[in-house]
Design an enzyme around this catalytic site. Structure first.
Site, PDB file in Angstrom:
ATOM      1  N   HIS A  15       0.836  -1.202   0.000  1.00  0.00           N
ATOM      2  CA  HIS A  15       0.000   0.000   0.000  1.00  0.00           C
ATOM      3  C   HIS A  15       0.869   1.250   0.000  1.00  0.00           C
ATOM      4  O   HIS A  15       2.086   1.202   0.142  1.00  0.00           O
ATOM      5  CB  HIS A  15      -0.997   0.005   1.172  1.00  0.00           C
ATOM      6  N   CYS A  34       5.442   6.119   4.625  1.00  0.00           N
ATOM      7  CA  CYS A  34       4.274   5.427   4.055  1.00  0.00           C
ATOM      8  C   CYS A  34       3.796   6.081   2.761  1.00  0.00           C
ATOM      9  O   CYS A  34       2.965   5.525   2.055  1.00  0.00           O
ATOM     10  CB  CYS A  34       3.139   5.376   5.073  1.00  0.00           C
ATOM     11  N   HIS A  40       4.933  -0.038  -0.374  1.00  0.00           N
ATOM     12  CA  HIS A  40       5.674  -0.907   0.550  1.00  0.00           C
ATOM     13  C   HIS A  40       4.670  -1.928   1.074  1.00  0.00           C
ATOM     14  O   HIS A  40       3.459  -1.732   0.955  1.00  0.00           O
ATOM     15  CB  HIS A  40       6.290  -0.107   1.701  1.00  0.00           C
ATOM     16  N   HIS A  42       3.131  -5.070   3.873  1.00  0.00           N
ATOM     17  CA  HIS A  42       2.947  -5.538   5.244  1.00  0.00           C
ATOM     18  C   HIS A  42       2.440  -6.973   5.221  1.00  0.00           C
ATOM     19  O   HIS A  42       1.759  -7.377   4.279  1.00  0.00           O
ATOM     20  CB  HIS A  42       1.907  -4.699   5.991  1.00  0.00           C
ATOM     21  N   ASP A  80      -4.884 -10.816  -0.603  1.00  0.00           N
ATOM     22  CA  ASP A  80      -3.540 -11.389  -0.541  1.00  0.00           C
ATOM     23  C   ASP A  80      -2.764 -11.158  -1.841  1.00  0.00           C
ATOM     24  O   ASP A  80      -3.291 -11.392  -2.932  1.00  0.00           O
ATOM     25  CB  ASP A  80      -3.615 -12.900  -0.249  1.00  0.00           C
ATOM     26  N   HIS A  81      -1.521 -10.699  -1.695  1.00  0.00           N
ATOM     27  CA  HIS A  81      -0.626 -10.405  -2.818  1.00  0.00           C
ATOM     28  C   HIS A  81      -1.208  -9.355  -3.758  1.00  0.00           C
ATOM     29  O   HIS A  81      -0.967  -9.388  -4.970  1.00  0.00           O
ATOM     30  CB  HIS A  81      -0.241 -11.683  -3.575  1.00  0.00           C
ATOM     31  N   GLU A 125      -1.108  -4.538  11.609  1.00  0.00           N
ATOM     32  CA  GLU A 125      -0.279  -4.126  10.481  1.00  0.00           C
ATOM     33  C   GLU A 125       1.171  -4.538  10.748  1.00  0.00           C
ATOM     34  O   GLU A 125       1.910  -4.912   9.838  1.00  0.00           O
ATOM     35  CB  GLU A 125      -0.381  -2.619  10.270  1.00  0.00           C
TER      36      GLU A 125
HETATM   37 NI    NI Z   1       2.413   0.813   5.611  1.00  0.00          NI
END
Ligand code: NI
Length: 135
Positions: A15, A34, A40, A42, A80-81, A125
């Protein structure tokens, strides 16, 4: 008596936190790292807490197979992914903060649950940063 049954789910996703209507400078000030334009990732951990009475016939609050399936479809398979900003319509206009992701997950899961249940969603997160949604 109300009992809570908890099922965990997991997804990896990328995100970026930013507002299109703000300058890069303002986005950097508010969102810091961010706001990296290259995104990046998580490893998100989700807990769905489902509360209700025990069914005297089965001894269950909710059949965990049902809850497992809901979380697989509505959370894992959906996110996911994925790049949350670019792949997931839920976040085309909504900043994918932990808070907003948890609210989106809450609504998706709540929508599939029998209305007799109370739901709480906890979204991690990171190990140390997590949020909870209770409506
Ligand atoms: Ni983040």
């Amino acid at each position: 008596m109300k009992i809570t049954v908890i099922r965990k789910a997991h997804f990896n996703a990328a995100h970026r936190l930013y507002r299109k209507d703000w300058s890069m400078e303002k986005n950097d000030t508010v969102f810091g790292l961010c706001n990296n334009p290259n995104f990046h990732g998580h490893n998100y951990e989700v807990e769905a807490h489902v509360s209700g009475p025990i069914d005297p016939e089965t001894g269950f609050v909710i059949d965990l197979k049902i809850l497992k399936e809901i979380l697989k479809k509505e959370v894992h398979d959906r996110f996911d992914h994925k790049n949350l900003n670019e792949d997931c319509e839920e976040f085309f206009e909504l900043n994918p903060t932990a808070e907003n992701i948890a609210v989106v997950i809450y609504k998706l899961v709540k929508n599939k649950l029998d209305s007799k249940f109370d739901l709480k969603i906890r979204l991690y997160e990171t190990n140390r940063n997590f949020v909870e949604v209770v409506a």
